[in-house]
Write an enzyme that holds these catalytic residues in place. Sequence first.
Site, PDB file in Angstrom:
ATOM      1  N   LYS A 128      32.284  32.487  30.102  1.00 59.15           N
ATOM      2  CA  LYS A 128      31.936  33.122  29.839  1.00 59.15           C
ATOM      3  C   LYS A 128      31.790  34.258  29.499  1.00 59.15           C
ATOM      4  O   LYS A 128      32.971  35.144  28.967  1.00 59.15           O
ATOM      5  CB  LYS A 128      33.967  34.494  31.235  1.00 59.15           C
ATOM      6  CG  LYS A 128      33.564  35.384  31.568  1.00 59.15           C
ATOM      7  CD  LYS A 128      34.431  35.509  32.801  1.00 59.15           C
ATOM      8  CE  LYS A 128      34.907  37.193  32.386  1.00 59.15           C
ATOM      9  NZ  LYS A 128      33.493  37.116  34.085  1.00 59.15           N
TER      10      LYS A 128
HETATM   11  N1  PLP Z   1      31.772  34.000  38.502  1.00 54.17           N
HETATM   12  C1  PLP Z   1      31.114  35.293  37.414  1.00 54.17           C
HETATM   13  C2  PLP Z   1      29.985  34.909  37.848  1.00 54.17           C
HETATM   14  C3  PLP Z   1      32.872  35.654  37.272  1.00 54.17           C
HETATM   15  O1  PLP Z   1      31.541  36.998  36.727  1.00 54.17           O
HETATM   16  C4  PLP Z   1      33.755  36.092  38.035  1.00 54.17           C
HETATM   17  C5  PLP Z   1      33.997  37.506  38.058  1.00 54.17           C
HETATM   18  O2  PLP Z   1      35.147  36.942  36.584  1.00 54.17           O
HETATM   19  C6  PLP Z   1      33.718  35.243  39.296  1.00 54.17           C
HETATM   20  C7  PLP Z   1      33.094  34.272  39.225  1.00 54.17           C
HETATM   21  C8  PLP Z   1      35.117  35.317  39.760  1.00 54.17           C
HETATM   22  O3  PLP Z   1      35.963  34.889  38.435  1.00 54.17           O
HETATM   23  P1  PLP Z   1      38.050  34.900  38.991  1.00 54.17           P
HETATM   24  O4  PLP Z   1      38.060  35.070  39.550  1.00 54.17           O
HETATM   25  O5  PLP Z   1      38.664  34.664  37.988  1.00 54.17           O
HETATM   26  O6  PLP Z   1      37.262  36.525  38.632  1.00 54.17           O
HETATM   27  C1  COI Z   2      35.357  40.203  36.911  1.00 55.56           C
HETATM   28  O1  COI Z   2      35.365  40.052  38.018  1.00 55.56           O
HETATM   29  O2  COI Z   2      36.353  40.583  36.538  1.00 55.56           O
HETATM   30  C2  COI Z   2      34.280  39.867  36.563  1.00 55.56           C
HETATM   31  O3  COI Z   2      33.859  39.907  35.124  1.00 55.56           O
HETATM   32  C3  COI Z   2      33.321  40.320  37.303  1.00 55.56           C
HETATM   33  C4  COI Z   2      31.942  42.172  37.259  1.00 55.56           C
HETATM   34  C5  COI Z   2      31.562  42.134  38.893  1.00 55.56           C
HETATM   35  C6  COI Z   2      32.679  42.972  36.802  1.00 55.56           C
END
Ligand code: PLP
Ligand code: COI
Length: 359
Positions: A198
């Site tokens: 990330k």
């Molecule tokens: N994929 C991407 C590219 C993201 O930015 C996010 C958001 O955080 C997710 C998937 C989903 O991850 P999470 O469920 O840990 O928020």
């Molecule tokens: C999240 O869901 O935390 C992300 O980082 C995704 C973004 C669309 C804010």
Amino acid sequence: MFRVEPHANPVTAQERSARLAQPGFGRVFTDHMAVIRYNTQDGWHDATIQPRGPLMLDPAAAVLHYAQEIFEGLKAYRLVDGTTALFRPDANARRFRWSAERLAMAQLPEALFIESIERLVEIDRDWMPEIEGGSLYLRPFMFASETFLGVKPSSEYLYIVIASAAGAYFKGDGRAGITLWLSEHFTRAAPGGTGAAKCGGNYAASLQAQDEAIRNGCDQVVFLDAVERRWVEELGGMNIFFVMDDGTLVTPPLSGTILPGITRDSLITLARAGGMIVREEPYSLDQWRADSASGRLVEAFACGTAAVVTPIGKVRSRDGEFVIGNGMAGQMTERLRAELVAVQRGSAPDPNGWVHRLF
Ligand code: PLP
Ligand code: COI
């Protein structure tokens, strides 16, 4: 370990409630931030909770040139019994360490990551929006702060957590499906790259495609794999699930080029516990089109911390568009969303120990 410097002039209660009435996403910030410094000599030090404010950075700070930066996103919720809790912060702490490793950065101990968030939520507890579906979105991030233009891993880092009141990420009632723009020219991540981390750079690389999505009247971009341009990977900021007419769920596997979403993992766990079949396997764009046309695919949804579970109604590309189901949230999407939210809000049992109660 944290030194606390409370804000001398916090936002007044009246102004705060005005800002919290309709927070949207990512615009309403709290009074404080958590900061921890790192350098190779002293390790992690100088942990503070301090007034939120601008940073002073040397113009040669490495992050401004080589983008050595990572972040996380998680939420604090008010539970049905009035307790404030975090959802799976240990999973975010672990992913933050993996991201740091991939970007050759110092790894923050997971306990310190969690403590920084606990302390910030505690001091800014009055910023929890009371609206339906409201939460406090926490954004931990870390960047290379060494003043040096040589290309090498930085010897200094700044870790910060800010908090932002959050309502829904997308406008609308959450029932109408969002429209995706299929990015045919741009890809998000290649094998061996940083797709599973990330890091800010992944998002920078996605923005031209996201811009194309917006110009074409779409909400989010959906990316295909970088090698064959055939397999569906994920959206700009969310993972994706497909629901078949026999009730099976399909989601792209964690191949190293997509983010291992914590919401994705939670939904897989909940679905399997509920007796559903979840297949983590590649799903091609051609199959997606064909299954939407034949009715074999009945629903699709996006998921993530910000998006929670959001139905996907349509997919648009230069060649036209196709509709999924009736373009609205389907039964499975609604059911999984409700199940996840019930655990997050403490109104359903939590057999996996995901809810981290604070106060
Ligand atoms: N994929 C991407 C590219 C993201 O930015 C996010 C958001 O955080 C997710 C998937 C989903 O991850 P999470 O469920 O840990 O928020
Ligand atoms: C999240 O869901 O935390 C992300 O980082 C995704 C973004 C669309 C804010």
